[in-house]
Design a protein around this motif. Structure first.
Motif, PDB file in Angstrom:
ATOM      1  N   LEU A 112       0.826  -1.206   0.000  1.00 48.26           N
ATOM      2  CA  LEU A 112       0.000   0.000   0.000  1.00 48.26           C
ATOM      3  C   LEU A 112       0.861   1.258   0.000  1.00 48.26           C
ATOM      4  O   LEU A 112       0.584   2.210  -0.743  1.00 48.26           O
ATOM      5  CB  LEU A 112      -0.937   0.000   1.217  1.00 48.26           C
ATOM      6  N   LEU A 113       1.920   1.267   0.807  1.00 41.49           N
ATOM      7  CA  LEU A 113       2.811   2.430   0.814  1.00 41.49           C
ATOM      8  C   LEU A 113       3.452   2.623  -0.550  1.00 41.49           C
ATOM      9  O   LEU A 113       3.677   3.755  -0.991  1.00 41.49           O
ATOM     10  CB  LEU A 113       3.895   2.273   1.876  1.00 41.49           C
ATOM     11  N   GLY A 114       3.751   1.512  -1.231  1.00 37.39           N
ATOM     12  CA  GLY A 114       4.307   1.615  -2.572  1.00 37.39           C
ATOM     13  C   GLY A 114       3.375   2.345  -3.518  1.00 37.39           C
ATOM     14  O   GLY A 114       3.823   2.989  -4.473  1.00 37.39           O
ATOM     15  N   GLU A 115       2.062   2.268  -3.249  1.00 34.82           N
ATOM     16  CA  GLU A 115       1.083   2.980  -4.058  1.00 34.82           C
ATOM     17  C   GLU A 115       0.938   4.439  -3.630  1.00 34.82           C
ATOM     18  O   GLU A 115       0.769   5.327  -4.466  1.00 34.82           O
ATOM     19  CB  GLU A 115      -0.286   2.323  -3.932  1.00 34.82           C
ATOM     20  N   LEU A 116       0.982   4.683  -2.323  1.00 35.42           N
ATOM     21  CA  LEU A 116       0.644   6.007  -1.797  1.00 35.42           C
ATOM     22  C   LEU A 116       1.796   7.004  -1.848  1.00 35.42           C
ATOM     23  O   LEU A 116       1.571   8.210  -1.983  1.00 35.42           O
ATOM     24  CB  LEU A 116       0.163   5.871  -0.346  1.00 35.42           C
ATOM     25  N   VAL A 117       3.018   6.521  -1.717  1.00 40.27           N
ATOM     26  CA  VAL A 117       4.175   7.419  -1.676  1.00 40.27           C
ATOM     27  C   VAL A 117       4.585   7.803  -3.094  1.00 40.27           C
ATOM     28  O   VAL A 117       4.706   6.950  -3.973  1.00 40.27           O
ATOM     29  CB  VAL A 117       5.361   6.755  -0.942  1.00 40.27           C
ATOM     30  N   ASN A 118       4.773   9.095  -3.307  1.00 42.68           N
ATOM     31  CA  ASN A 118       5.240   9.604  -4.598  1.00 42.68           C
ATOM     32  C   ASN A 118       6.674  10.105  -4.471  1.00 42.68           C
ATOM     33  O   ASN A 118       7.150  10.403  -3.370  1.00 42.68           O
ATOM     34  CB  ASN A 118       4.343  10.748  -5.077  1.00 42.68           C
ATOM     35  N   GLU A 119       7.348  10.209  -5.588  1.00 39.04           N
ATOM     36  CA  GLU A 119       8.716  10.700  -5.579  1.00 39.04           C
ATOM     37  C   GLU A 119       8.775  12.096  -4.966  1.00 39.04           C
ATOM     38  O   GLU A 119       7.961  12.960  -5.284  1.00 39.04           O
ATOM     39  CB  GLU A 119       9.278  10.734  -7.002  1.00 39.04           C
ATOM     40  N   GLY A 120       9.723  12.292  -4.068  1.00 35.31           N
ATOM     41  CA  GLY A 120       9.882  13.580  -3.416  1.00 35.31           C
ATOM     42  C   GLY A 120       9.085  13.731  -2.137  1.00 35.31           C
ATOM     43  O   GLY A 120       9.208  14.744  -1.440  1.00 35.31           O
ATOM     44  N   ASP A 121       8.261  12.733  -1.790  1.00 37.95           N
ATOM     45  CA  ASP A 121       7.482  12.787  -0.552  1.00 37.95           C
ATOM     46  C   ASP A 121       8.391  12.642   0.664  1.00 37.95           C
ATOM     47  O   ASP A 121       9.555  12.249   0.559  1.00 37.95           O
ATOM     48  CB  ASP A 121       6.438  11.669  -0.517  1.00 37.95           C
ATOM     49  N   VAL A 122       7.818  12.932   1.828  1.00 35.36           N
ATOM     50  CA  VAL A 122       8.480  12.655   3.101  1.00 35.36           C
ATOM     51  C   VAL A 122       7.627  11.613   3.819  1.00 35.36           C
ATOM     52  O   VAL A 122       6.460  11.850   4.124  1.00 35.36           O
ATOM     53  CB  VAL A 122       8.621  13.921   3.962  1.00 35.36           C
ATOM     54  N   LEU A 123       8.207  10.446   4.049  1.00 35.45           N
ATOM     55  CA  LEU A 123       7.521   9.335   4.700  1.00 35.45           C
ATOM     56  C   LEU A 123       7.897   9.300   6.166  1.00 35.45           C
ATOM     57  O   LEU A 123       9.080   9.268   6.517  1.00 35.45           O
ATOM     58  CB  LEU A 123       7.911   8.019   4.016  1.00 35.45           C
ATOM     59  N   GLY A 124       6.897   9.290   7.040  1.00 36.54           N
ATOM     60  CA  GLY A 124       7.136   9.216   8.475  1.00 36.54           C
ATOM     61  C   GLY A 124       6.770   7.849   9.020  1.00 36.54           C
ATOM     62  O   GLY A 124       5.716   7.306   8.699  1.00 36.54           O
ATOM     63  N   ALA A 204      15.387  15.749  12.875  1.00 33.37           N
ATOM     64  CA  ALA A 204      14.249  14.891  12.520  1.00 33.37           C
ATOM     65  C   ALA A 204      12.934  15.630  12.744  1.00 33.37           C
ATOM     66  O   ALA A 204      12.027  15.579  11.909  1.00 33.37           O
ATOM     67  CB  ALA A 204      14.290  13.598  13.336  1.00 33.37           C
ATOM     68  N   PHE A 205      12.831  16.343  13.874  1.00 35.27           N
ATOM     69  CA  PHE A 205      11.605  17.085  14.189  1.00 35.27           C
ATOM     70  C   PHE A 205      11.322  18.155  13.137  1.00 35.27           C
ATOM     71  O   PHE A 205      10.159  18.484  12.882  1.00 35.27           O
ATOM     72  CB  PHE A 205      11.716  17.726  15.573  1.00 35.27           C
ATOM     73  N   GLU A 206      12.359  18.699  12.529  1.00 39.04           N
ATOM     74  CA  GLU A 206      12.160  19.728  11.504  1.00 39.04           C
ATOM     75  C   GLU A 206      11.398  19.174  10.300  1.00 39.04           C
ATOM     76  O   GLU A 206      10.781  19.933   9.557  1.00 39.04           O
ATOM     77  CB  GLU A 206      13.508  20.285  11.051  1.00 39.04           C
ATOM     78  N   TYR A 207      11.448  17.871  10.110  1.00 35.62           N
ATOM     79  CA  TYR A 207      10.765  17.256   8.971  1.00 35.62           C
ATOM     80  C   TYR A 207       9.307  16.920   9.265  1.00 35.62           C
ATOM     81  O   TYR A 207       8.547  16.585   8.346  1.00 35.62           O
ATOM     82  CB  TYR A 207      11.496  15.981   8.541  1.00 35.62           C
ATOM     83  N   PHE A 208       8.896  16.997  10.522  1.00 31.32           N
ATOM     84  CA  PHE A 208       7.541  16.572  10.872  1.00 31.32           C
ATOM     85  C   PHE A 208       6.472  17.334  10.089  1.00 31.32           C
ATOM     86  O   PHE A 208       5.473  16.755   9.661  1.00 31.32           O
ATOM     87  CB  PHE A 208       7.303  16.730  12.368  1.00 31.32           C
ATOM     88  N   VAL A 272       5.788  12.677  17.491  1.00 31.76           N
ATOM     89  CA  VAL A 272       5.122  13.698  16.700  1.00 31.76           C
ATOM     90  C   VAL A 272       3.845  14.119  17.432  1.00 31.76           C
ATOM     91  O   VAL A 272       3.109  13.297  17.960  1.00 31.76           O
ATOM     92  CB  VAL A 272       4.800  13.164  15.288  1.00 31.76           C
ATOM     93  N   GLU A 273       3.595  15.415  17.493  1.00 38.42           N
ATOM     94  CA  GLU A 273       2.409  15.921  18.180  1.00 38.42           C
ATOM     95  C   GLU A 273       1.145  15.530  17.425  1.00 38.42           C
ATOM     96  O   GLU A 273       1.147  15.372  16.210  1.00 38.42           O
ATOM     97  CB  GLU A 273       2.466  17.450  18.314  1.00 38.42           C
ATOM     98  N   ALA A 274       0.043  15.397  18.157  1.00 31.92           N
ATOM     99  CA  ALA A 274      -1.227  15.006  17.543  1.00 31.92           C
ATOM    100  C   ALA A 274      -1.675  16.024  16.499  1.00 31.92           C
ATOM    101  O   ALA A 274      -2.200  15.653  15.443  1.00 31.92           O
ATOM    102  CB  ALA A 274      -2.300  14.834  18.617  1.00 31.92           C
ATOM    103  N   ASP A 275      -1.482  17.313  16.772  1.00 32.77           N
ATOM    104  CA  ASP A 275      -1.884  18.343  15.804  1.00 32.77           C
ATOM    105  C   ASP A 275      -1.094  18.219  14.511  1.00 32.77           C
ATOM    106  O   ASP A 275      -1.625  18.468  13.423  1.00 32.77           O
ATOM    107  CB  ASP A 275      -1.690  19.737  16.398  1.00 32.77           C
ATOM    108  N   ARG A 276       0.163  17.845  14.609  1.00 31.60           N
ATOM    109  CA  ARG A 276       0.954  17.641  13.399  1.00 31.60           C
ATOM    110  C   ARG A 276       0.492  16.396  12.655  1.00 31.60           C
ATOM    111  O   ARG A 276       0.434  16.370  11.427  1.00 31.60           O
ATOM    112  CB  ARG A 276       2.436  17.515  13.755  1.00 31.60           C
ATOM    113  N   LEU A 277       0.155  15.347  13.396  1.00 35.66           N
ATOM    114  CA  LEU A 277      -0.383  14.140  12.762  1.00 35.66           C
ATOM    115  C   LEU A 277      -1.641  14.469  11.971  1.00 35.66           C
ATOM    116  O   LEU A 277      -1.841  13.985  10.859  1.00 35.66           O
ATOM    117  CB  LEU A 277      -0.718  13.088  13.825  1.00 35.66           C
ATOM    118  N   ARG A 278      -2.483  15.314  12.550  1.00 34.99           N
ATOM    119  CA  ARG A 278      -3.738  15.661  11.901  1.00 34.99           C
ATOM    120  C   ARG A 278      -3.517  16.418  10.598  1.00 34.99           C
ATOM    121  O   ARG A 278      -4.356  16.393   9.700  1.00 34.99           O
ATOM    122  CB  ARG A 278      -4.618  16.479  12.848  1.00 34.99           C
TER     123      ARG A 278
END
Length: 337
Positions: A112-124, A204-208, A272-278
């Protein structure tokens, strides 16, 4: 295509023409306009012939997915909880209420991740046994940056857990990795704050805020099913239990209705904070097994998750429990925009 008995009611010319048109449309991918031009009829007649071919069993359409996937439950679960994607896999035949997450969830989530992630994305990637199994099953992933979203359960096992999962995903994608070498739970807020300011963790947090797709696990508030539960003292567990905690995801606690409780715990956590997750466009939860069913329902009601990979036993539970009180994930930003 096969001619059923009801199709024999058609005359031979009709039968041959319908079969030819159906072959052009269903097997060769030609449009109704192209077929109309070839046979010298209107596209409306082509549409009627194709419809008649289906009604009279001249054409049989079968929708097949791999045996381990349950398309009907997947679609029902997606609709009921307002999810963007729901993928339900068959539960093991010998599964019991105490059985752990089915082992095949990780492989399906990796696809599924192989489908959802696009080139240049940031995966957490958040800590969790399910996300670790998913990362180990990755075989294809567009080039992307991979960042760890939480600290680890035990810093002494970091190389075999979340850190290795981040490195594995980055290796498969050919992108950069940003792991976090720190425990998820610290003794007090001051220690947690000091660790967050360390160079590697701060980077790492800067990428959240840049994460576009995240993979998380869900735990029930029970021993051995929630890593946060296992890291707390008996007194602390009793305190959070008194608040009605029913589920945990990335060190965030939820009651049965999906409301966040025990927010003070977050001050002691590297996560990662909940607000950032949202704000992340796509948050995929990987969780299964009947022992987690109610916890999964609670997290879905929180609105923090957009997609779910689970098993049929959990799907049946979620589809028969009381109305979920939807907070649709589809209202969030579309990752394709």
């Amino acid at each position: 295509m096969s001619a059923g008995r009801s199709a024999l009611r058609m005359g031979p010319a009709e039968l041959v023409q319908a079969a030819a048109m159906a072959r052009r449309f269903y097997l060769e991918g030609k449009s109704k306009i192209q077929i109309a031009e070839e046979f010298g009829v209107s596209r409306f007649k082509v549409a009627r012939v194709l419809e008649t071919a289906l009604e009279r069993d001249l054409v049989r359409i079968e929708i097949r997915v791999p045996a381990e996937l349950d398309a009907e439950r997947s679609d029902a679960l997606r609709a009921r909880y307002g999810l963007r994607h729901a993928v339900v896999v068959e539960s093991p035949a010998d599964a019991t209420e105490d059985a752990p997450d089915p082992e095949n969830l990780g492989a399906v989530a990796a696809d599924l991740l192989g489908e959802l992630v696009n080139e240049g994305d940031v995966l957490g990637l958040a800590w969790g046994r399910s996300t670790i199994h998913m990362a180990a099953s990755l075989h294809r992933l567009p080039q992307c940056t991979v960042v760890q979203l939480t600290g680890v359960y035990d810093a002494g096992t970091a190389e075999r857990g979340s850190v290795e999962a981040v490195r594995r995903a980055a290796q498969v994608s050919g992108g950069d990795a940003h792991p976090i070498y720190a425990p998820m739970l610290l003794p007090d807020p001051a220690t947690a704050a000091a660790l967050r300011n360390q160079t590697g963790i701060a980077r790492a947090f800067e990428y959240f805020d840049k994460v576009t797709v995240a993979a998380v696990s869900i735990g029930s508030w029970e021993p051995g099913i929630s890593t946060v539960h296992d890291m707390l003292t008996d007194e602390e567990r009793a305190h959070y239990a008194s608040l009605g905690v029913a589920a945990e995801m990335s060190a965030h606690l939820f009651d049965a209705e999906g409301r966040r409780v025990g927010r003070d715990l977050g001050e002691r956590c590297i996560t990662v904070e909940a607000d950032r997750l949202r704000r992340i466009p796509e948050v995929v939860a990987i969780a299964g097994g009947l022992r987690k069913a109610s916890a999964i329902g609670a997290v879905l009601r929180s609105g923090l998750v957009t997609s779910l990979v689970t098993d049929t036993a959990v799907a049946d539970y979620l589809l028969t429990e009381s109305e979920p009180g939807l907070r649709p994930a589809l209202e969030r930003a579309d990752p394709d925009d």
